[in-house]
Design an enzyme around this catalytic site. Structure first.
Site, mmCIF file in Angstrom:
data_model
loop_
_atom_site.group_PDB
_atom_site.id
_atom_site.type_symbol
_atom_site.label_atom_id
_atom_site.label_comp_id
_atom_site.label_asym_id
_atom_site.label_seq_id
_atom_site.Cartn_x
_atom_site.Cartn_y
_atom_site.Cartn_z
ATOM 1 N N ASP A 111 -11.647 40.550 4.251
ATOM 2 C CA ASP A 111 -12.230 39.219 4.056
ATOM 3 C C ASP A 111 -11.595 38.180 4.979
ATOM 4 O O ASP A 111 -12.282 37.442 5.666
ATOM 5 C CB ASP A 111 -12.124 38.787 2.581
ATOM 6 C CG ASP A 111 -10.718 38.924 1.993
ATOM 7 O OD1 ASP A 111 -9.776 39.311 2.719
ATOM 8 O OD2 ASP A 111 -10.547 38.648 0.786
ATOM 9 N N ASP A 114 -4.789 36.589 7.547
ATOM 10 C CA ASP A 114 -3.880 35.443 7.445
ATOM 11 C C ASP A 114 -2.620 35.770 8.231
ATOM 12 O O ASP A 114 -2.564 35.593 9.432
ATOM 13 C CB ASP A 114 -3.605 35.177 5.964
ATOM 14 C CG ASP A 114 -2.793 33.919 5.738
ATOM 15 O OD1 ASP A 114 -2.875 33.010 6.572
ATOM 16 O OD2 ASP A 114 -2.070 33.843 4.726
ATOM 17 N N PHE A 163 -6.663 26.935 2.467
ATOM 18 C CA PHE A 163 -6.920 28.049 1.554
ATOM 19 C C PHE A 163 -8.392 28.014 1.168
ATOM 20 O O PHE A 163 -8.925 26.954 0.835
ATOM 21 C CB PHE A 163 -6.035 27.957 0.316
ATOM 22 C CG PHE A 163 -6.033 29.224 -0.486
ATOM 23 C CD1 PHE A 163 -5.164 30.260 -0.172
ATOM 24 C CD2 PHE A 163 -6.920 29.406 -1.536
ATOM 25 C CE1 PHE A 163 -5.184 31.456 -0.882
ATOM 26 C CE2 PHE A 163 -6.953 30.596 -2.261
ATOM 27 C CZ PHE A 163 -6.075 31.609 -1.927
ATOM 28 N N VAL A 164 -9.049 29.151 1.235
ATOM 29 C CA VAL A 164 -10.487 29.174 0.964
ATOM 30 C C VAL A 164 -10.849 30.124 -0.175
ATOM 31 O O VAL A 164 -10.148 31.101 -0.451
ATOM 32 C CB VAL A 164 -11.294 29.564 2.224
ATOM 33 C CG1 VAL A 164 -11.296 28.444 3.245
ATOM 34 C CG2 VAL A 164 -10.764 30.857 2.853
ATOM 35 N N ASP A 170 -10.832 34.933 -3.633
ATOM 36 C CA ASP A 170 -10.459 34.396 -4.930
ATOM 37 C C ASP A 170 -9.264 33.454 -4.856
ATOM 38 O O ASP A 170 -8.497 33.457 -3.896
ATOM 39 C CB ASP A 170 -10.087 35.540 -5.872
ATOM 40 C CG ASP A 170 -8.722 36.138 -5.523
ATOM 41 O OD1 ASP A 170 -8.553 36.558 -4.354
ATOM 42 O OD2 ASP A 170 -7.823 36.150 -6.380
ATOM 43 N N ARG A 176 -14.857 34.235 -6.925
ATOM 44 C CA ARG A 176 -15.443 35.190 -5.979
ATOM 45 C C ARG A 176 -16.962 35.099 -5.947
ATOM 46 O O ARG A 176 -17.594 35.497 -4.973
ATOM 47 C CB ARG A 176 -15.053 36.624 -6.360
ATOM 48 C CG ARG A 176 -13.558 36.920 -6.307
ATOM 49 C CD ARG A 176 -13.343 38.418 -6.486
ATOM 50 N NE ARG A 176 -11.979 38.748 -6.869
ATOM 51 C CZ ARG A 176 -10.977 38.935 -6.024
ATOM 52 N NH1 ARG A 176 -11.174 38.792 -4.732
ATOM 53 N NH2 ARG A 176 -9.770 39.253 -6.456
HETATM 54 P P1 IMP Z 1 -2.381 38.654 5.167
HETATM 55 O O1 IMP Z 1 -1.796 39.987 4.794
HETATM 56 O O2 IMP Z 1 -1.350 37.551 5.130
HETATM 57 O O3 IMP Z 1 -3.161 38.654 6.457
HETATM 58 O O4 IMP Z 1 -3.346 38.217 4.002
HETATM 59 C C1 IMP Z 1 -4.584 38.704 3.850
HETATM 60 C C2 IMP Z 1 -4.909 38.813 2.370
HETATM 61 O O5 IMP Z 1 -4.463 37.669 1.621
HETATM 62 C C3 IMP Z 1 -6.403 38.850 2.223
HETATM 63 O O6 IMP Z 1 -6.787 40.169 1.955
HETATM 64 C C4 IMP Z 1 -6.681 37.968 1.035
HETATM 65 O O7 IMP Z 1 -6.784 38.761 -0.121
HETATM 66 C C5 IMP Z 1 -5.494 37.097 0.849
HETATM 67 N N1 IMP Z 1 -5.756 35.730 1.325
HETATM 68 C C6 IMP Z 1 -5.188 35.133 2.391
HETATM 69 N N2 IMP Z 1 -5.659 33.901 2.551
HETATM 70 C C7 IMP Z 1 -6.555 33.694 1.573
HETATM 71 C C8 IMP Z 1 -7.407 32.577 1.225
HETATM 72 O O8 IMP Z 1 -7.451 31.516 1.862
HETATM 73 N N3 IMP Z 1 -8.200 32.761 0.121
HETATM 74 C C9 IMP Z 1 -8.207 33.904 -0.600
HETATM 75 N N4 IMP Z 1 -7.454 34.961 -0.301
HETATM 76 C C10 IMP Z 1 -6.622 34.866 0.772
HETATM 77 MG MG MG Z 2 -7.386 40.837 0.178
#
Ligand code: IMP
Ligand code: MG
Length: 185
Positions: A111, A114, A163-164, A170, A176
Site C-alpha cells: 500500500d 515509508d 499520515f494517510v 488504516d 480501511r
Molecule cells: P515501512 O516499513 O516504514 O516502509 O512502512 C510501511 C508499512 O507501514 C505499510 O505497510 C503500512 O502498513 C504502514 N504505514 C506507513 N505509513 C502509513 C500511513 O500513512 N498510513 C497507514 N499505514 C502506514
Molecule cells: Mg502494511
C-alpha cells in the site's frame, strides 16, 4: 503508525473532508498501472504471481488484479514487528506464501512505502525462494522518511510527509473502508 493510547473515534464517510486522492483518481491510476504491468509481463510463460502484503494492500491488490489483462495468481504475506526488547525495525513474517515461487515472476504489492523496511525484509525472504523475477508495485510512495533504499518498479502516487488513511490503509485498524485517501489531522 503513530502510538495510540485510546482507540480513535470512527470517522463516517459523510464527515470526511476533501480527499488527498479521490476514489476517481485512484481508479484511473490503478487502471493505468494494470495496463503498464500487463505490457511489461506480456511475454512471460507462467501466470504472474501477485504477492500481497497484508492487510493494507488488499484493497489496492483487488483493484489492480482486475485491471490486469494477463493471467495472475494471488499469494499473501504478513509482516509483524518483533515484540519489545529487540532492535526496532526488526520484522518477522507472520504469514508466508503458500505456493512455490521457484522460476516464477513475482510482483510484490504494497500500500505505502515509508521507511522501506517492510518491503526490504519481505524481498529478502522472497529472493531465497528463487523467483525468476521480483518487482514491487506500491500505491503510495512517501519518500520523506525513507531509511532503506527501495526500488519501486510501479508507483501509484508520490505523497507528502503526512499520515494517510483509506483505500485499505488504516489508523489503529480503522478507516480501511474509505474509498479515497485522506490525511489524518
Ligand atoms: P515501512 O516499513 O516504514 O516502509 O512502512 C510501511 C508499512 O507501514 C505499510 O505497510 C503500512 O502498513 C504502514 N504505514 C506507513 N505509513 C502509513 C500511513 O500513512 N498510513 C497507514 N499505514 C502506514
Ligand atoms: Mg502494511
Amino acid at each position: 503508525m503513530p502510538e495510540t493510547s485510546a482507540p480513535p473515534e470512527p470517522i463516517l464517510k459523510k464527515d470526511m473532508g476533501r480527499a488527498l486522492i479521490s476514489a476517481e483518481r485512484i481508479a484511473k491510476r490503478v487502471e493505468e498501472m494494470g495496463r503498464e504491468i500487463s505490457e511489461i509481463y506480456a511475454d512471460i510463460d507462467t501466470p504472474l504471481v501477485l504477492v500481497v502484503i497484508l492487510k493494507g494492500a488488499t484493497v489496492f491488490a483487488a483493484d489492480l488484479l482486475r485491471s490486469l489483462s494477463i493471467p495472475a495468481e494471488l499469494e499473501f504475506v504478513s509482516a509483524a514487528s518483533y515484540g519489545s526488547g529487540t532492535a526496532p525495525g526488526k520484522l518477522r513474517l507472520a504469514h508466508m506464501v503458500e505456493g512455490p515461487l521457484v522460476g516464477r515472476h513475482v510482483l510484490l504489492i504494497e500500500d505505502i512505502i515509508d521507511s522501506g523496511r517492510t518491503v526490504s525484509a519481505i524481498e529478502k525472504r522472497l529472493r531465497k525462494l528463487k523467483p525468476a523475477s521480483l518487482r514491487l508495485a506500491a500505491l503510495l510512495d512517501r519518500p520523506a522518511r525513507r531509511e532503506v533504499e527501495t526500488r519501486i518498479d510501479f508507483t501509484g502516487f508520490v505523497i507528502p510527509d503526512r499520515f494517510v488513511i483509506g483505500y485499505g490503509l488504516d489508523y489503529a485498524g480503522l478507516y480501511r473502508e474509505l474509498p479515497g485517501i485522506y490525511t489524518l489531522t
